[in-house]
Design an enzyme around this catalytic site. Structure first.
Site, PDB file in Angstrom:
ATOM      1  N   ILE A  14     -44.441   3.797  18.530  1.00 58.62           N
ATOM      2  CA  ILE A  14     -43.673   4.573  19.509  1.00 58.62           C
ATOM      3  C   ILE A  14     -42.690   5.529  18.824  1.00 58.62           C
ATOM      4  O   ILE A  14     -41.872   6.168  19.487  1.00 58.62           O
ATOM      5  CB  ILE A  14     -42.914   3.659  20.486  1.00 58.62           C
ATOM      6  CG1 ILE A  14     -41.898   2.790  19.745  1.00 58.62           C
ATOM      7  CG2 ILE A  14     -43.896   2.799  21.284  1.00 58.62           C
ATOM      8  CD1 ILE A  14     -40.990   1.987  20.677  1.00 58.62           C
ATOM      9  N   GLY A  15     -42.745   5.611  17.481  1.00 59.76           N
ATOM     10  CA  GLY A  15     -41.960   6.630  16.788  1.00 59.76           C
ATOM     11  C   GLY A  15     -40.648   6.153  16.194  1.00 59.76           C
ATOM     12  O   GLY A  15     -39.706   6.946  16.069  1.00 59.76           O
ATOM     13  N   GLY A  16     -40.590   4.902  15.791  1.00 59.65           N
ATOM     14  CA  GLY A  16     -39.349   4.385  15.207  1.00 59.65           C
ATOM     15  C   GLY A  16     -38.922   5.124  13.955  1.00 59.65           C
ATOM     16  O   GLY A  16     -37.751   5.480  13.788  1.00 59.65           O
ATOM     17  N   CYS A  79     -49.543  -5.195  10.258  1.00 59.72           N
ATOM     18  CA  CYS A  79     -48.900  -6.306   9.548  1.00 59.72           C
ATOM     19  C   CYS A  79     -49.688  -7.612   9.644  1.00 59.72           C
ATOM     20  O   CYS A  79     -49.409  -8.561   8.909  1.00 59.72           O
ATOM     21  CB  CYS A  79     -47.491  -6.520  10.092  1.00 59.72           C
ATOM     22  SG  CYS A  79     -47.448  -7.023  11.836  1.00 59.72           S
TER      23      CYS A  79
END
Length: 253
Positions: A14-16, A79
């Site tokens: 989401i663009g962290g 991850c």
């Protein structure tokens, strides 16, 4: 004039990382963001006003990456292959394929990025993919620093430690002690650093007080000597003026 930082964001979610980049380099240009999660991409587009490129990174090429001429790469690869709650298959997990391909393409690029920032779960640093990353950075002439960071260190009440790796073509301004494992920047360590800094400030303050007093004394002595010198010069001028204007004494014949 410094050129505008040009960045690529891989596994953008989401663009962290995009948001973090704007906090520290508001003028930076995000050339492209890559992700295949359509829901995350909708949020990204809503927040940043641009569409994410739904590109399969398993097959992205060095030529395509070179075409962006990016200064900075920001990466948050899947991850699941490294999490301590999973099977920890690392490079044998199919979800590592895209990142393995990116590492391979770095070695083939004509103009690789100047900087890389990678984030993943704690456990990545013990994986075979981490070793491959380290090998690629070393072969590419990168300097490397690694950290374990958590939001707790920055006043956010959320315990979520994460692995971070910085790669730079230029030496870092501050070098950490050589170690085989990432710098474990725990809240306890941060508190200890703050206490050490406070102790140093106390020592400096204690040393500054007598120094300031000494400076004032020197200034007072200097002013006293200066004023005394001025008074003496004034008296000498007055004496000369008196002798100049006094009547001449009669001469004896």
């Amino acid at each position: 004039m410094m050129s505008v930082l040009r960045a690529l964001e891989f596994y953008s979610g989401i663009g962290g990382m995009h948001a973090a980049l704007k906090c520290v380099a508001a003028a930076a240009t995000m050339l492209e963001a890559f992700d295949i999660n359509q829901n995350a991409n909708l949020v990204y587009e809503h927040d940043f006003g641009r569409r994410v490129k739904e590109r399969n990174l398993d097959h992205i090429t060095a030529q395509e990456l070179d075409s962006y001429a990016a200064d900075l790469w920001m990466l948050a690869p899947p991850c699941q292959p490294f999490t301590r709650q999973g099977k920890q298959r690392g490079g044998q997990d199919y979800r590592s394929c895209s990142f393995l391909n990116i590492l391979q393409q770095i070695k083939l690029m004509q103009h690789p990025p100047k900087w890389l920032l990678l984030e993943n779960v704690v456990g990545f640093e013990m994986s075979d993919v981490h070793q491959l990353l380290a090998d690629v950075l070393t072969a590419g002439g990168y300097h490397k620093q690694e950290f374990i960071l958590t939001p707790l260190q920055y006043g956010v009440p959320y315990s979520r430690p994460r692995y971070f790796c910085l790669g730079s073509k230029h030496p870092f301004p501050v070098q950490l002690p050589s170690n085989d494992s990432p710098a474990l920047c725990t809240p306890a360590l941060l508190l200890e650093l703050k206490r050490s800094q406070a102790d140093q400030q106390d020592i400096m303050a204690a040393a500054t007080q007598p120094m300031a007093s000494h400076i004032k004394q020197v200034q007072s002595i200097g002013q006293y000597l200066w004023s005394g010198s001025q008074q003496q010069q004034q008296q000498q001028r007055q004496q000369r003026q008196t002798l100049t204007h006094s009547p001449a004494l009669p001469t004896q014949e």
